[in-house]
Design a protein around this motif. Structure first.
Motif, short mmCIF file in Angstrom:
data_model
loop_
_atom_site.label_atom_id
_atom_site.label_comp_id
_atom_site.label_asym_id
_atom_site.label_seq_id
_atom_site.Cartn_x
_atom_site.Cartn_y
_atom_site.Cartn_z
N SER A 32 2.76 1.49 -3.51
CA SER A 32 1.90 1.89 -4.63
C SER A 32 1.41 3.32 -4.44
CB SER A 32 0.72 0.94 -4.78
OG SER A 32 -0.16 1.02 -3.69
N GLY A 33 1.15 3.70 -3.19
CA GLY A 33 0.68 5.05 -2.92
C GLY A 33 1.72 6.11 -3.27
N TYR A 34 2.93 5.91 -2.80
CA TYR A 34 3.99 6.87 -3.11
C TYR A 34 4.34 6.85 -4.61
CZ TYR A 34 4.95 8.21 1.71
OH TYR A 34 4.85 8.72 2.99
N GLN B 184 0.84 -1.19 0.00
CA GLN B 184 0.00 0.00 0.00
C GLN B 184 0.88 1.25 0.00
OE1 GLN B 184 -3.87 0.60 0.36
NE2 GLN B 184 -2.65 2.17 -0.67
N VAL B 185 1.92 1.21 0.80
CA VAL B 185 2.82 2.37 0.89
C VAL B 185 3.56 2.57 -0.44
CG1 VAL B 185 4.80 3.34 2.13
CG2 VAL B 185 3.09 2.00 3.37
N LYS C 176 4.46 1.44 -9.61
CA LYS C 176 3.06 1.25 -9.27
C LYS C 176 2.48 0.03 -9.99
CE LYS C 176 -1.54 2.92 -9.53
NZ LYS C 176 -2.50 3.67 -10.31
N GLU D 188 2.26 6.31 -6.98
CA GLU D 188 1.19 7.07 -7.61
C GLU D 188 1.45 8.57 -7.47
OE1 GLU D 188 -1.96 5.77 -8.82
OE2 GLU D 188 -2.45 7.80 -9.45
N MET D 189 1.82 8.99 -6.26
CA MET D 189 2.07 10.42 -6.03
C MET D 189 3.26 10.90 -6.84
SD MET D 189 1.33 11.13 -2.01
CE MET D 189 1.44 9.57 -1.22
#
Lengths: 140, 233
Positions: free
Chosen positions: B171-173, B168-169, B195, B175-176
């Motif tokens: 893929s989230g970063y 989660q961490v 990602k 994405e950002m």
């Protein structure tokens, strides 16, 4: 009211990442590492859109949702879980969650959920919610 | 130890055995009522007598099996099979038991053989009692497969949580980063790839949780690994 969300997750990197992500989108963010901290935050300011991890030490996210919904019924609470089978969708809906996501969830889905929640709150309350930090419209 | 009765003074007209070596009178009507296939074999592996259950096992009447060597009748071969309990009994002069996977009959059997001796103690034949173990092994195999699947699912559940959190961490970063880096910048493509691969890991982890049947596949150098794709149907 400013668009403020709360993220409750015992995993610090996840809390930090989600806080960064929502702030990038213009939201104000509060975080909590467990249910007790979350309830303490809510006692201090009104937050209507929340994201709860389900598996946390002490009180679970499901129990936290029940308590928050009973105290603050005008709220939209979303479940986030890495345990797919442990906490099923029906258990979450029964507890009062408005939506359910399994990790890792793509950020646009969470942003869409948050935006949808704020639009719903605007309809319910008839009050405009702005993303800029203006004077609070909500009263506790 | 079973001994032959001295029913005939000279030679038995039924089996041609000499006095004291006749097997025919060793048979009891009781044996036809037993559910286990039972047969008497002479030293030449010929079936001298068999009960109804033995006949049923081969799809024949008991009287139709008399006279044929057991290896020919049961196993369809021309000599005793490798693990033949009757052959071992004759060689070792004692009762022998053996489990046999019977390809021709399509079953797994456990055979207890007991020597039949004449008055002087010489083995003149044997009694075979057959137990069909097929259903027992099928149930056992099914139990083992269920346990394997349960263990695999429990492991998958534990692994999925531990991997989903850091994913989660990541893929989230990713994405950002991909949103904040201009497309012309090479790092934009790298962030997008991070990602993409994180989501690929997510899909693999989900497949682990969805297996319905435990199966393995070849990996490398004889090593096998759990197959999370074909076991999902």
């Amino acid at each position: 009211m400013e668009k403020r969300v709360m993220v409750v997750d015992d995993d610090e990197p996840i809390r930090n990442m989600l806080a960064d992500a929502f702030m990038d989108q213009g939201y104000a963010v509060d975080t909590a590492a467990n249910a007790e901290e979350a309830l303490a935050v809510l006692a201090g300011r009104p937050i209507c859109v929340m994201f709860f991890d389900l598996k946390m030490p002490g009180m679970t996210g499901i129990e936290l949702c029940r308590r928050v919904k009973s105290r603050y019924p005008i709220s939209c609470i979303h479940a986030l879980t890495g345990y797919i089978s442990l906490f099923g969708l029906s258990d979450c809906l029964e507890a009062g969650f408005d939506d359910y996501f399994t990790k890792p969830v793509e950020l646009p889905l969470l942003f869409e959920a948050a935006e949808h929640a704020f639009k719903k709150l605007e309809r319910w309350t008839g009050r405009q919610v702005n993303i800029q930090k203006e004077n609070p419209v909500y009263e506790s | 130890m079973t001994t032959a009765a001295n029913a005939e003074p000279t030679t038995c007209p039924a089996c041609n055995a000499e006095n004291g070596d006749c097997l025919c009178n060793a048979w009891s009507e009781h044996f036809d009522e037993m559910i286990e296939p039972i047969s008497i074999h002479d030293r030449d592996f010929r079936i001298v007598r068999a009960n109804q259950a033995f006949g049923d096992l081969l799809g024949k009447k008991p009287e139709e099996v008399v006279g044929s060597p057991c290896y020919k009748l049961i196993h369809k071969i021309t000599a005793p099979c490798k693990n033949c309990p009757h052959q071992r009994l004759l060689a070792e002069n004692r009762a022998v038991s053996a489990e046999m996977k019977e390809e021709v009959l399509g079953c797994i059997i456990y055979v207890n053989t007991s020597p039949i001796r004449n008055a002087s103690g010489k083995v003149i034949g044997s009694v075979h009692v057959v137990h069909d173990m097929t259903d027992h092994y099928a149930a056992e195999n099914e139990r083992v497969e269920r346990e394997k699947l349960q263990t695999a699912l429990e492991m998958a559940g534990a692994v999925s949580h531990e991997l989903n959190q850091p994913l989660q961490v990541i893929s989230g970063y990713a994405e950002m980063l991909s949103k904040s880096i201009p497309e012309q910048d090479a790092n934009h493509r790298r962030a997008v790839e991070i990602k993409t691969q994180a989501m690929r890991m997510r899909d693999t982890i989900r497949k682990m949780k969805e297996i319905r049947k435990y199966q393995t596949r070849d990996y490398i150098e004889g090593e096998r690994i759990t197959d999370f794709t074909s076991g999902n149907n």
